[in-house]
Design a protein around this motif. Structure first.
Motif, PDB file in Angstrom:
ATOM      1  N   ASP A  16      -7.587   4.111  -8.800  1.00 39.97           N
ATOM      2  CA  ASP A  16      -6.568   4.814  -9.604  1.00 39.97           C
ATOM      3  C   ASP A  16      -5.252   4.175  -9.951  1.00 39.97           C
ATOM      4  O   ASP A  16      -4.598   4.241 -10.865  1.00 39.97           O
ATOM      5  CB  ASP A  16      -6.401   6.402  -9.594  1.00 39.97           C
ATOM      6  N   GLN A  17      -5.023   3.455  -8.857  1.00 41.55           N
ATOM      7  CA  GLN A  17      -3.642   3.001  -8.799  1.00 41.55           C
ATOM      8  C   GLN A  17      -3.668   1.362  -8.976  1.00 41.55           C
ATOM      9  O   GLN A  17      -2.684   0.755  -8.775  1.00 41.55           O
ATOM     10  CB  GLN A  17      -3.047   2.958  -6.970  1.00 41.55           C
ATOM     11  N   GLY A  18      -4.695   0.987  -9.634  1.00 45.05           N
ATOM     12  CA  GLY A  18      -5.005  -0.314  -9.893  1.00 45.05           C
ATOM     13  C   GLY A  18      -5.235  -1.252  -9.077  1.00 45.05           C
ATOM     14  O   GLY A  18      -5.146  -2.641  -9.019  1.00 45.05           O
ATOM     15  N   GLN A  19      -5.768  -0.848  -7.876  1.00 48.64           N
ATOM     16  CA  GLN A  19      -6.205  -1.863  -6.770  1.00 48.64           C
ATOM     17  C   GLN A  19      -7.925  -1.769  -6.455  1.00 48.64           C
ATOM     18  O   GLN A  19      -8.286  -0.664  -6.114  1.00 48.64           O
ATOM     19  CB  GLN A  19      -5.702  -1.548  -5.511  1.00 48.64           C
ATOM     20  N   LEU A  75       0.845  -1.087  -0.124  1.00 49.29           N
ATOM     21  CA  LEU A  75      -0.154   0.129   0.115  1.00 49.29           C
ATOM     22  C   LEU A  75       0.978   1.109  -0.044  1.00 49.29           C
ATOM     23  O   LEU A  75       0.352   2.308   0.284  1.00 49.29           O
ATOM     24  CB  LEU A  75      -0.957   0.142   1.366  1.00 49.29           C
ATOM     25  N   THR A  76       2.217   1.053  -0.063  1.00 57.43           N
ATOM     26  CA  THR A  76       2.998   2.364  -0.037  1.00 57.43           C
ATOM     27  C   THR A  76       2.720   3.482  -0.966  1.00 57.43           C
ATOM     28  O   THR A  76       2.650   4.569  -0.427  1.00 57.43           O
ATOM     29  CB  THR A  76       4.395   1.863  -0.096  1.00 57.43           C
ATOM     30  N   TYR A  88       1.271  -8.268  -6.003  1.00 54.67           N
ATOM     31  CA  TYR A  88       0.125  -7.809  -6.116  1.00 54.67           C
ATOM     32  C   TYR A  88      -0.126  -7.345  -7.361  1.00 54.67           C
ATOM     33  O   TYR A  88       0.978  -6.525  -7.899  1.00 54.67           O
ATOM     34  CB  TYR A  88      -0.407  -7.318  -5.100  1.00 54.67           C
ATOM     35  N   LEU A  89      -1.201  -7.484  -8.391  1.00 55.85           N
ATOM     36  CA  LEU A  89      -1.360  -6.651  -9.408  1.00 55.85           C
ATOM     37  C   LEU A  89      -1.056  -5.185  -9.083  1.00 55.85           C
ATOM     38  O   LEU A  89      -0.505  -4.789 -10.064  1.00 55.85           O
ATOM     39  CB  LEU A  89      -2.812  -7.120 -10.047  1.00 55.85           C
ATOM     40  N   SER A  90      -1.616  -4.646  -8.218  1.00 52.26           N
ATOM     41  CA  SER A  90      -1.556  -3.234  -8.051  1.00 52.26           C
ATOM     42  C   SER A  90      -0.004  -2.749  -7.922  1.00 52.26           C
ATOM     43  O   SER A  90       0.435  -1.813  -8.503  1.00 52.26           O
ATOM     44  CB  SER A  90      -2.146  -2.734  -6.620  1.00 52.26           C
ATOM     45  N   VAL A  91       0.745  -3.653  -7.321  1.00 54.44           N
ATOM     46  CA  VAL A  91       2.055  -3.115  -7.146  1.00 54.44           C
ATOM     47  C   VAL A  91       2.921  -3.353  -8.655  1.00 54.44           C
ATOM     48  O   VAL A  91       3.668  -2.521  -8.927  1.00 54.44           O
ATOM     49  CB  VAL A  91       2.946  -4.223  -6.081  1.00 54.44           C
ATOM     50  N   ALA A  92       2.636  -4.202  -9.171  1.00 54.58           N
ATOM     51  CA  ALA A  92       3.171  -4.417 -10.554  1.00 54.58           C
ATOM     52  C   ALA A  92       2.701  -3.266 -11.559  1.00 54.58           C
ATOM     53  O   ALA A  92       3.455  -2.705 -12.273  1.00 54.58           O
ATOM     54  CB  ALA A  92       2.677  -5.883 -11.516  1.00 54.58           C
ATOM     55  N   VAL A  93       1.455  -2.728 -11.372  1.00 55.34           N
ATOM     56  CA  VAL A  93       0.986  -1.723 -12.071  1.00 55.34           C
ATOM     57  C   VAL A  93       1.814  -0.351 -11.698  1.00 55.34           C
ATOM     58  O   VAL A  93       2.047   0.380 -12.607  1.00 55.34           O
ATOM     59  CB  VAL A  93      -0.504  -1.497 -11.992  1.00 55.34           C
ATOM     60  N   GLN A  94       1.825  -0.267 -10.427  1.00 54.66           N
ATOM     61  CA  GLN A  94       2.394   0.984  -9.918  1.00 54.66           C
ATOM     62  C   GLN A  94       3.835   1.175 -10.191  1.00 54.66           C
ATOM     63  O   GLN A  94       4.560   2.386 -10.094  1.00 54.66           O
ATOM     64  CB  GLN A  94       1.988   1.059  -8.424  1.00 54.66           C
ATOM     65  N   PHE A 111     -11.677  -3.269   2.931  1.00 53.53           N
ATOM     66  CA  PHE A 111     -11.599  -2.294   1.918  1.00 53.53           C
ATOM     67  C   PHE A 111     -11.300  -2.394   0.745  1.00 53.53           C
ATOM     68  O   PHE A 111     -11.795  -1.621  -0.404  1.00 53.53           O
ATOM     69  CB  PHE A 111     -11.240  -1.066   2.516  1.00 53.53           C
ATOM     70  N   ALA A 112     -10.502  -3.415   0.248  1.00 49.65           N
ATOM     71  CA  ALA A 112     -10.163  -3.627  -1.002  1.00 49.65           C
ATOM     72  C   ALA A 112      -9.583  -4.813  -1.440  1.00 49.65           C
ATOM     73  O   ALA A 112      -9.409  -5.923  -0.421  1.00 49.65           O
ATOM     74  CB  ALA A 112      -8.891  -2.544  -1.421  1.00 49.65           C
ATOM     75  N   THR A 113      -9.604  -5.311  -2.676  1.00 51.63           N
ATOM     76  CA  THR A 113      -9.012  -6.719  -3.035  1.00 51.63           C
ATOM     77  C   THR A 113      -7.948  -6.470  -3.963  1.00 51.63           C
ATOM     78  O   THR A 113      -7.355  -5.389  -4.082  1.00 51.63           O
ATOM     79  CB  THR A 113     -10.149  -7.568  -3.717  1.00 51.63           C
ATOM     80  N   ASN A 114      -7.402  -7.602  -4.557  1.00 53.78           N
ATOM     81  CA  ASN A 114      -6.115  -7.611  -5.383  1.00 53.78           C
ATOM     82  C   ASN A 114      -6.179  -8.885  -5.928  1.00 53.78           C
ATOM     83  O   ASN A 114      -7.099 -10.061  -5.605  1.00 53.78           O
ATOM     84  CB  ASN A 114      -4.818  -7.325  -4.440  1.00 53.78           C
ATOM     85  N   GLN A 115      -5.156  -9.294  -6.660  1.00 52.19           N
ATOM     86  CA  GLN A 115      -4.835 -10.605  -7.035  1.00 52.19           C
ATOM     87  C   GLN A 115      -3.403 -10.810  -7.226  1.00 52.19           C
ATOM     88  O   GLN A 115      -2.457  -9.711  -7.388  1.00 52.19           O
ATOM     89  CB  GLN A 115      -5.576 -10.841  -8.464  1.00 52.19           C
ATOM     90  N   LEU A 116      -2.856 -12.103  -7.277  1.00 55.96           N
ATOM     91  CA  LEU A 116      -1.302 -12.250  -7.503  1.00 55.96           C
ATOM     92  C   LEU A 116      -0.932 -12.361  -8.865  1.00 55.96           C
ATOM     93  O   LEU A 116      -1.661 -12.939  -9.596  1.00 55.96           O
ATOM     94  CB  LEU A 116      -0.887 -13.584  -6.744  1.00 55.96           C
TER      95      LEU A 116
END
Length: 330
Positions: free
Chosen positions: A298-301, A44-45, A211-217, A111-116
């Protein structure tokens, strides 16, 4: 000494007093700021940095101080180290349930989800040929360096192992899990998943589970996996339960089993929060679909809108400002 020199020295003295006074005022203003301390998951950084800037711009009298780590580590800063903290944010809501409730927290908002996903870069070995159909073959090749975070410290760590267990079942390849781990030395297991990002970017690691969000960010290349194994769709929770990973327990020397489940983030307010009212104001901002949750999206999560609690009883325990921002849903 001439009058001119005396006047120059006097002017210099007055200037120094003025500068000193200005610094004193600045220091005093900083000391008077309300501090909100947040321990949050490393994944979440990036979004929380954006939230911090936006919230502080709205409320200049507030100073948000964040510490990123694996989610279990974040919780244990409170349970084991007694570090003062207002808010804990976990990449797995169960960390809050297992380690913080009821002694250190009363409730848990999902509050949120994600995927590997399996991340890599253009520098990675076999970057030109790896795909969703052969990634598990690539990870078994000699010379390929891949890793994941520590399952005892970071949910992304045990979720990475769950993905490998589920892949064995999904592809019907006996001992695939063991074969994959045989090509992953223990030094490739890092305390938190975001540490692996820099290893990928510098070419010191070929592949890492994130996580997908980390990859996108972070602009990483990545392989998306079937929903049956990526832990991103609650509709497959019955299949995800086939994956079980042991991790360290609530007290030293104990262990507990984490069963596969769709990725769900959780947040809570610590009972002994040093700055409770300011922390509640931040939570109200963060759980707002037009504020914090929008930043996550907006950050992909993907956020839950509205956010979720497990029961009416838990909803009644929330501060009044937050109750309209959640729904009761399992």
């Amino acid at each position: 000494m001439s009058i001119r020199k005396i006047l120059i020295l006097a002017s210099l003295f007055v200037f120094m007093l003025t500068v000193s006074s200005a610094f004193d005022v600045l220091a005093a203003s900083r000391e008077c700021k309300e501090i909100i301390t947040i321990f949050h998951a490393g994944s979440l950084t990036v979004p929380f940095e954006a939230m911090e800037k936006e919230f502080e711009a709205r409320y200049p009298e507030v100073d948000i101080q964040r510490e990123a780590s694996g989610s279990q580590s974040a919780a244990r800063k409170v349970t084991d180290l007694n570090k003062p903290c207002d808010i804990i944010v976990s990449a797995d809501y169960k960390v809050i349930d297992n380690l913080l409730i009821p002694d250190h927290a009363d409730w848990n908002i999902r509050f949120a989800t994600n995927q590997l996903v399996l991340c890599y870069t253009g520098k990675s070995k076999y970057a030109g040929t790896v795909n969703a159909g052969n990634w598990y073959e690539i990870l078994q090749k000699k010379g390929v360096i891949w890793g994941h975070s520590d399952p005892n410290l970071d949910p992304c760590g045990y979720r990475s192992l769950m993905v490998l267990q589920l892949a064995e079942k999904y592809y019907n390849l006996p001992r695939l899990y063991d074969k994959l781990l045989a090509n992953r030395p223990i030094e490739n297991v890092r305390p938190k998943s975001v540490e692996l990002v820099s290893l990928l970017q510098t070419g010191n690691m070929d592949y890492a589970w994130e996580y997908l969000s980390v990859a996108v960010q972070h602009g990483l290349l990545y392989i998306t996996l079937p929903e049956e194994m990526n832990l991103g769709n609650y509709a497959f929770d019955n299949f995800y339960k086939n994956a079980v990973v042991p991790v360290t327990g609530k007290t030293p020397g104990t262990s507990m089993e984490m069963k596969g489940e769709s990725v769900t983030y959780g947040i809570t307010l610590i009972k002994k929060a040093p700055n409770r009212e300011a922390a509640i104001a931040f939570l109200e901002y963060m759980l707002d679909p037009e504020s914090g949750l929008k930043i996550l999206k907006d950050q992909g999560q993907p956020p839950f809108i509205p956010c979720r609690v497990s029961s009416e009883k838990m909803k009644s325990m929330l501060p009044g400002e937050l109750q309209d921002l959640v729904e009761v849903k399992n």
